[in-house]
Every structure is written in structure tokens, then in C-alpha cells.
Write an enzyme that holds these catalytic residues in place. Structure first.
Site, PDB file in Angstrom:
ATOM      1  N   THR A  97       0.716  -1.298  -0.025  1.00  0.00           N
ATOM      2  CA  THR A  97       0.037   0.069  -0.137  1.00  0.00           C
ATOM      3  C   THR A  97       0.847   1.263   0.095  1.00  0.00           C
ATOM      4  O   THR A  97       0.242   2.331   0.139  1.00  0.00           O
ATOM      5  CB  THR A  97      -0.930  -0.034   1.277  1.00  0.00           C
ATOM      6  OG1 THR A  97      -0.245  -0.131   2.454  1.00  0.00           O
ATOM      7  CG2 THR A  97      -2.074  -1.054   1.250  1.00  0.00           C
ATOM      8  N   ASP A 130      -9.693   3.264  -5.436  1.00  0.00           N
ATOM      9  CA  ASP A 130      -9.758   4.245  -6.323  1.00  0.00           C
ATOM     10  C   ASP A 130      -8.768   4.530  -7.524  1.00  0.00           C
ATOM     11  O   ASP A 130      -8.937   5.239  -8.491  1.00  0.00           O
ATOM     12  CB  ASP A 130     -10.370   5.277  -5.526  1.00  0.00           C
ATOM     13  CG  ASP A 130      -9.140   6.012  -4.662  1.00  0.00           C
ATOM     14  OD1 ASP A 130      -8.677   5.069  -3.953  1.00  0.00           O
ATOM     15  OD2 ASP A 130      -8.879   6.881  -4.543  1.00  0.00           O
ATOM     16  N   TYR A 141       1.485   1.583  -8.191  1.00  0.00           N
ATOM     17  CA  TYR A 141       0.479   1.103  -7.294  1.00  0.00           C
ATOM     18  C   TYR A 141      -0.821   0.716  -7.699  1.00  0.00           C
ATOM     19  O   TYR A 141      -1.420  -0.341  -7.769  1.00  0.00           O
ATOM     20  CB  TYR A 141       0.469   1.914  -5.923  1.00  0.00           C
ATOM     21  CG  TYR A 141      -0.830   1.629  -5.251  1.00  0.00           C
ATOM     22  CD1 TYR A 141      -0.865   0.562  -4.006  1.00  0.00           C
ATOM     23  CD2 TYR A 141      -1.864   2.397  -5.165  1.00  0.00           C
ATOM     24  CE1 TYR A 141      -1.871   0.124  -3.357  1.00  0.00           C
ATOM     25  CE2 TYR A 141      -2.984   2.150  -4.335  1.00  0.00           C
ATOM     26  CZ  TYR A 141      -2.922   1.352  -3.494  1.00  0.00           C
ATOM     27  OH  TYR A 141      -4.103   0.782  -2.527  1.00  0.00           O
ATOM     28  N   LYS A 169      -2.884  -2.984  -8.362  1.00  0.00           N
ATOM     29  CA  LYS A 169      -4.193  -3.147  -8.104  1.00  0.00           C
ATOM     30  C   LYS A 169      -5.018  -3.443  -9.269  1.00  0.00           C
ATOM     31  O   LYS A 169      -5.798  -4.316  -9.241  1.00  0.00           O
ATOM     32  CB  LYS A 169      -4.652  -1.980  -7.231  1.00  0.00           C
ATOM     33  CG  LYS A 169      -3.969  -1.644  -5.783  1.00  0.00           C
ATOM     34  CD  LYS A 169      -3.763  -2.736  -4.943  1.00  0.00           C
ATOM     35  CE  LYS A 169      -5.303  -2.984  -4.332  1.00  0.00           C
ATOM     36  NZ  LYS A 169      -5.419  -4.002  -3.290  1.00  0.00           N
TER      37      LYS A 169
HETATM   38  N1  LIG Z   1      -5.077   2.930   2.870  1.00  0.00           N
HETATM   39  C1  LIG Z   1      -5.962   3.649   1.837  1.00  0.00           C
HETATM   40  O1  LIG Z   1      -5.906   4.788   1.819  1.00  0.00           O
HETATM   41  C2  LIG Z   1      -6.555   2.556   0.879  1.00  0.00           C
HETATM   42  C3  LIG Z   1      -7.487   3.267  -0.235  1.00  0.00           C
HETATM   43  C4  LIG Z   1      -8.304   2.413  -0.939  1.00  0.00           C
HETATM   44  C5  LIG Z   1      -8.017   0.992  -0.867  1.00  0.00           C
HETATM   45  N2  LIG Z   1      -7.343   0.677   0.011  1.00  0.00           N
HETATM   46  C6  LIG Z   1      -6.986  -0.990  -0.062  1.00  0.00           C
HETATM   47  O2  LIG Z   1      -7.608  -1.374   1.087  1.00  0.00           O
HETATM   48  C7  LIG Z   1      -6.763  -2.777   1.360  1.00  0.00           C
HETATM   49  C8  LIG Z   1      -6.527  -2.525   2.809  1.00  0.00           C
HETATM   50  O3  LIG Z   1      -5.370  -1.503   2.917  1.00  0.00           O
HETATM   51  P1  LIG Z   1      -4.987  -0.874   4.359  1.00  0.00           P
HETATM   52  O4  LIG Z   1      -5.041   0.383   4.240  1.00  0.00           O
HETATM   53  O5  LIG Z   1      -5.667  -1.715   5.599  1.00  0.00           O
HETATM   54  O6  LIG Z   1      -3.379  -1.293   4.432  1.00  0.00           O
HETATM   55  P2  LIG Z   1      -2.353  -1.479   5.505  1.00  0.00           P
HETATM   56  O7  LIG Z   1      -2.534  -0.827   6.703  1.00  0.00           O
HETATM   57  O8  LIG Z   1      -1.194  -0.998   4.927  1.00  0.00           O
HETATM   58  O9  LIG Z   1      -2.268  -3.062   5.727  1.00  0.00           O
HETATM   59  C9  LIG Z   1      -1.696  -3.668   4.503  1.00  0.00           C
HETATM   60  C10 LIG Z   1      -1.669  -5.257   4.986  1.00  0.00           C
HETATM   61  O10 LIG Z   1      -1.140  -5.894   3.991  1.00  0.00           O
HETATM   62  C11 LIG Z   1      -0.178  -6.878   4.660  1.00  0.00           C
HETATM   63  N3  LIG Z   1       1.142  -7.225   3.913  1.00  0.00           N
HETATM   64  C12 LIG Z   1       1.864  -6.490   3.255  1.00  0.00           C
HETATM   65  N4  LIG Z   1       2.803  -6.932   2.546  1.00  0.00           N
HETATM   66  C13 LIG Z   1       2.572  -8.182   2.835  1.00  0.00           C
HETATM   67  C14 LIG Z   1       3.354  -9.554   2.571  1.00  0.00           C
HETATM   68  N5  LIG Z   1       4.369  -9.466   1.930  1.00  0.00           N
HETATM   69  N6  LIG Z   1       2.724 -10.777   2.997  1.00  0.00           N
HETATM   70  C15 LIG Z   1       1.766 -10.729   3.783  1.00  0.00           C
HETATM   71  N7  LIG Z   1       0.904  -9.584   4.186  1.00  0.00           N
HETATM   72  C16 LIG Z   1       1.636  -8.330   3.745  1.00  0.00           C
HETATM   73  C17 LIG Z   1       0.396  -5.987   6.017  1.00  0.00           C
HETATM   74  O11 LIG Z   1       1.110  -6.814   6.715  1.00  0.00           O
HETATM   75  P3  LIG Z   1       2.341  -6.100   7.735  1.00  0.00           P
HETATM   76  O12 LIG Z   1       1.733  -5.583   8.974  1.00  0.00           O
HETATM   77  O13 LIG Z   1       3.064  -7.402   8.271  1.00  0.00           O
HETATM   78  O14 LIG Z   1       3.131  -5.200   6.906  1.00  0.00           O
HETATM   79  C18 LIG Z   1      -0.974  -5.450   6.343  1.00  0.00           C
HETATM   80  O15 LIG Z   1      -1.546  -6.385   7.380  1.00  0.00           O
HETATM   81  C19 LIG Z   1      -5.666  -2.808   0.230  1.00  0.00           C
HETATM   82  O16 LIG Z   1      -6.134  -3.729  -0.678  1.00  0.00           O
HETATM   83  C20 LIG Z   1      -5.648  -1.451  -0.256  1.00  0.00           C
HETATM   84  O17 LIG Z   1      -5.191  -1.498  -1.647  1.00  0.00           O
HETATM   85  C21 LIG Z   1      -6.450   1.180   0.896  1.00  0.00           C
END
Ligand SMILES: NC(=O)c1ccc[n+]([C@@H]2O[C@H](COP(=O)([O-])OP(=O)(O)OC[C@H]3O[C@@H](n4cnc5c(N)ncnc54)[C@H](OP(=O)(O)O)[C@@H]3O)[C@@H](O)[C@H]2O)c1
Length: 292
Positions: free
Chosen positions: A64, A104, A127, A131
Site C-alpha cells: 500500500t 480508487d 501501485y 491493483k
Molecule cells: N489506505 C488507503 O487509503 C486505501 C485506499 C483504497 C484502497 N485501499 C485498499 O484497502 C486494502 C487494505 O489497505 P490498508 O489501508 O488496510 O493497508 P495497510 O494498513 O498498509 O495493511 C496492509 C496489510 O497487508 C499486509 N502485507 C503487506 N505486505 C505483505 C506481504 N508480503 N505478505 C503478507 N502480508 C502483507 C500488511 O502486513 P504487515 O503488517 O506485516 O506489513 C498489512 O496487514 C488494500 O487492498 C488497499 O489497496 C486502501
């Protein structure tokens, strides 16, 4: 309905909330660590899913770091596309169901109308491409999967814009925040509820979910400081200056317009969607309670 459900990325801001929501509803939640299910090793992801054979899988694991992805395209692709696709193929093999979270950032932001599910994607960043390619890999392997696109995510758990603004507002007198990117701030608690409703309705296909309304990052920051001040957080910053994106250069290009149309999910699930500002207040109250 409750059964066994595998939630990946459970340590992340959204995954954490999803685990909590589903556990409260009586699901047996399996939440592997990165060591147990490393998305940098697609074969391990498939192997783990096939060993667990959970009825349902929610994929919240993702690369992310939007700016860092520009120089780590390989890792972003492996985690967001290749492993997501392998996970979907594994779930298809044993006949389970999968909900995959997307963003988005698959859109280019050139529109001025909220994006519908069927609108053409055209990501601007590494990124966003990883996605978008991940969505395609999931749908190719498991056409009955759900792709849930959301945007501008924040929650009490993990790092996000709200927490950064609260920290900066306590340290500085003056903040500068971009005002020419428009979207909808969305609380992880609301997304987790939408996910549990999609699961309950056994939905499939692409859905958009955000809070209601729209604002800029500047509007969001101004609201955070206003509501935080009212709730008794330390707010030293008196002003938030609106600046253009050109004055805050970053490696990755972001869409200028990120508003998603949420009619499909509202109509299909009879889901009522809170206004982004109401959810912000709820989240700040929770942070305040935790801090107290
Ligand atoms: N953040 C935003 O503003 C946003 C906006 C739109 C959509 N999204 C989508 O929402 C979803 C969740 O995002 P979030 O904001 O919750 O992200 P986040 O807080 O960065 O969490 C990402 C998760 O993925 C895990 N991860 C990363 N690399 C990994 C690997 N190599 N193997 C296994 N696990 C791994 C991380 O584990 P670790 O703790 O070990 O790093 C963490 O648990 C994603 O699909 C993202 O694309 C996010």
C-alpha cells in the site's frame, strides 16, 4: 451463516477492523501473519489457502506504499497482483468464496462524475496498475469473487491521514495541505460493515464502497482539526493553507478526482451509507476514548 473465514492482512488498518467485525458475528476467523502467508511468495499464499480451505476469504493484504511502489514495482506486482491471483485460484480449486479489496487508484481521475463499477480503469501509478492487474487476476481465476473498491481509508488502527494530521496539528502552528485532489474519506469500521454485508448476501462482482459526500485533502484536514479541537485533542495549528498538488511533489501521480459511485452496493444490499464527516467524528471519539 457464520463459518470459517480467512482474513489476510489482518495487521493492517482495514484487516484489523474486518477481523473484529467478523469475530463479533460468530465467524471462526483465521488471521495468518506475514510469516505464515507471505504475499511476496505466491506459492506460499496458495499453499496456505489450500491447507486452511476456509469457506470464505477476505483479502486485505496489499502493498500500500503508493510512492515507494514507484521504485519497487516488482514487489507491488507480486503482492497486489500475482499473489492475489494465486489466492483466487486456490479458493476456486476447493470451491470457496473470495472478497478482494481494491482501490480508487485504478482510475485516472480525469472524470468529474463519480466513478461507476463498469467505468474504464486507467491507473496513473505503479501501485494503481498493480491493483488493477490484481483485480483482473482475481476475476480470471474466480469469476464469482467480489472486488470491493474503496478510497481514502482511515481507522483507529494503523497509520493514516487522520493520525498524521492530529500529530502535525499538535506540533505546528500552520499546516499546508493539497486542495486539488477530491475524494471521500472512508472509515475502516464502515468498510468492515459493508464487507460483512457483502458476505451475508453472498454477493459477487465489482462494488464501490465509500462514505457519502466528497471533499479535498484540505477540506478533510480542516474538518479533522475542527472536530479534534471540539473533542479535546491538543490542536496547536490555527490555520490550514490550501496548496496545489504541484507544491507537494511526490513520486507517484494521484488521481485528481477519486469519488466513487456507491449506488450499486446501496441498492443491492439495502445498505445505508453514513456521511464522511459523521464517521470522522465517530472515529475521533473512539481514538479519544482509547487515549483516555
Ligand atoms: N489506505 C488507503 O487509503 C486505501 C485506499 C483504497 C484502497 N485501499 C485498499 O484497502 C486494502 C487494505 O489497505 P490498508 O489501508 O488496510 O493497508 P495497510 O494498513 O498498509 O495493511 C496492509 C496489510 O497487508 C499486509 N502485507 C503487506 N505486505 C505483505 C506481504 N508480503 N505478505 C503478507 N502480508 C502483507 C500488511 O502486513 P504487515 O503488517 O506485516 O506489513 C498489512 O496487514 C488494500 O487492498 C488497499 O489497496 C486502501
Amino acid at each position: 451463516m457464520p463459518g470459517r473465514i480467512l482474513v489476510t492482512g489482518a495487521s493492517g488498518q482495514l484487516g484489523h477492523e474486518v477481523v473484529e467485525n467478523l469475530a463479533q458475528q460468530g465467524y471462526e476467523v483465521i488471521a495468518p501473519t506475514r510469516q505464515q502467508m507471505n504475499f511476496l511468495v505466491p506459492g506460499q499464499v496458495a499453499e496456505y489457502a489450500l491447507a486452511v480451505r476456509a469457506d470464505r476469504v477476505v483479502n486485505c493484504a496489499a502493498y500500500t506504499q503508493v510512492d515507494k511502489a514507484e521504485s519497487e514495482a516488482g514487489d507491488a506486482h507480486t503482492i497486489n497482483c500475482e499473489s492475489a491471483g494465486r489466492l483466487a485460484a486456490a479458493v476456486a480449486e476447493y470451491g470457496g468464496r473470495l472478497l478482494h479489496v481494491s482501490t480508487d487508484f485504478v482510475f485516472d481521475g480525469a472524470s468529474s462524475e463519480p466513478y461507476c463499477e463498469q467505468d474504464e480503469t486507467n491507473p496513473l501509478s505503479v501501485y494503481g496498475r498493480s491493483k488493477r492487474d490484481g483485480e483482473r487476476a482475481v476475476m480470471d481465476a474466480l469469476p464469482g469473487a467480489v472486488i470491493l473498491r474503496t478510497a481514502w481509508v482511515y481507522g483507529a488502527h494503523g497509520n493514516n491521514f487522520v493520525k498524521t494530521m492530529l500529530r502535525l496539528a499538535a506540533e505546528r502552528d500552520h499546516l499546508r495541505v493539497v486542495s486539488d485532489q477530491v475524494g471521500t474519506p472512508t472509515w475502516t469500521r464502515d468498510i468492515a460493515h459493508a464487507i460483512s454485508e457483502l458476505i451475508r448476501h453472498e454477493a459477487s462482482g465489482v462494488f464501490h464502497f465509500t462514505a457519502a459526500g466528497q471533499t479535498s485533502w484540505h477540506g478533510f484536514a480542516t474538518a479533522i482539526l475542527h472536530e479534534a479541537g471540539r473533542l479535546g485533542f491538543e490542536v496547536k495549528a490555527k490555520t490550514v493553507e490550501a496548496i496545489p498538488t504541484s507544491e507537494y511533489p511526490a513520486p507517484a501521480t494521484r488521481p485528481a478526482w477519486s469519488v466513487l459511485d456507491t449506488h450499486k452496493i446501496q441498492d443491492s444490499l439495502s445498505l445505508s451509507i453514513p456521511d464522511w464527516r459523521d464517521s470522522l467524528v465517530s472515529m475521533l471519539k473512539e481514538l479519544r476514548t482509547c487515549a483516555g
